[in-house]
Structures are given as C-alpha cells and as structure tokens.
Design a protein around this motif. Structure first.
Motif, PDB file in Angstrom:
ATOM      1  N   LYS A  37       5.851   9.589  -4.586  1.00 43.34           N
ATOM      2  CA  LYS A  37       6.819   8.819  -5.379  1.00 43.34           C
ATOM      3  C   LYS A  37       7.509   7.713  -4.591  1.00 43.34           C
ATOM      4  O   LYS A  37       7.974   6.753  -5.187  1.00 43.34           O
ATOM      5  N   ALA A  38       7.613   7.837  -3.283  1.00 44.33           N
ATOM      6  CA  ALA A  38       8.347   6.840  -2.503  1.00 44.33           C
ATOM      7  C   ALA A  38       7.475   6.127  -1.475  1.00 44.33           C
ATOM      8  O   ALA A  38       7.459   4.895  -1.422  1.00 44.33           O
ATOM      9  N   VAL A  39       6.750   6.866  -0.679  1.00 41.53           N
ATOM     10  CA  VAL A  39       6.024   6.257   0.429  1.00 41.53           C
ATOM     11  C   VAL A  39       4.814   5.463  -0.052  1.00 41.53           C
ATOM     12  O   VAL A  39       4.648   4.297   0.320  1.00 41.53           O
ATOM     13  N   LEU A  40       3.971   6.070  -0.872  1.00 41.52           N
ATOM     14  CA  LEU A  40       2.759   5.372  -1.308  1.00 41.52           C
ATOM     15  C   LEU A  40       3.056   4.104  -2.107  1.00 41.52           C
ATOM     16  O   LEU A  40       2.433   3.061  -1.851  1.00 41.52           O
ATOM     17  N   PRO A  41       3.993   4.123  -3.067  1.00 40.46           N
ATOM     18  CA  PRO A  41       4.297   2.869  -3.767  1.00 40.46           C
ATOM     19  C   PRO A  41       4.831   1.782  -2.822  1.00 40.46           C
ATOM     20  O   PRO A  41       4.505   0.602  -2.986  1.00 40.46           O
ATOM     21  N   THR A  42       5.613   2.181  -1.839  1.00 41.58           N
ATOM     22  CA  THR A  42       6.129   1.211  -0.872  1.00 41.58           C
ATOM     23  C   THR A  42       4.988   0.635  -0.046  1.00 41.58           C
ATOM     24  O   THR A  42       4.897  -0.582   0.151  1.00 41.58           O
ATOM     25  N   TYR A  43       4.108   1.508   0.411  1.00 40.71           N
ATOM     26  CA  TYR A  43       2.946   1.046   1.180  1.00 40.71           C
ATOM     27  C   TYR A  43       2.091   0.095   0.338  1.00 40.71           C
ATOM     28  O   TYR A  43       1.689  -0.970   0.809  1.00 40.71           O
ATOM     29  N   ASP A  44       1.828   0.475  -0.900  1.00 40.66           N
ATOM     30  CA  ASP A  44       1.015  -0.367  -1.779  1.00 40.66           C
ATOM     31  C   ASP A  44       1.659  -1.732  -1.987  1.00 40.66           C
ATOM     32  O   ASP A  44       0.975  -2.762  -1.997  1.00 40.66           O
TER      33      ASP A  44
END
Length: 75
Positions: A37-44
C-alpha cells in the motif's frame, strides 16, 4: 518443528511456540500490507518519473529546517 524449537529452548515450551508463530505471522502480514500500500506505489511513481520526488538528504534537510523553525517560534 514445534517440539524441536521447544527442545532448543526457543521457545522454552510448546505452548509458547504457537503464540510466537502467530505474532510473527501477524507482523509479516502488517509488513506485507505496508509494502503493497505504501512502498510499491511510491516506487512505481518514482520509476515513472514523478516530479515531486526528493533525494533523502534533501528531505532530511527540509525536516531539520522545519523542526528548527518550530523550536525558534515556540511551537
């Protein structure tokens, strides 16, 4: 596996193994949820060229400046 852990002293008895395992599973679920919910969307977003991304050093400098202002202004 439970008896082997109990025999090694980690945890000391069989009854401690189950709650410990449940705690680890719950923690892993929380970490997994945070990653998705937080890390992957930020990375993307950063990988896609998000223009508001700031290098870590600059972000810390902004935070420290903000904290310093709060102390000087009394709040």
């Amino acid at each position: 596996m439970v008896k082997a852990k109990a025999a090694s002293g980690e945890p000391a008895i069989d009854n401690e193994a189950i709650p410990k395992g449940l705690h680890v599973a719950a923690r892993n679920k929380i970490v997994d949820r945070w990653l998705h919910k937080a890390v992957l969307p930020t990375y993307d977003a950063i990988a896609a060229g998000c223009s508001n991304a700031v290098p870590a050093g600059e972000a810390w400098a902004r935070i420290e400046t903000h904290i310093g202002r709060g102390k000087r202004s009394g709040g």
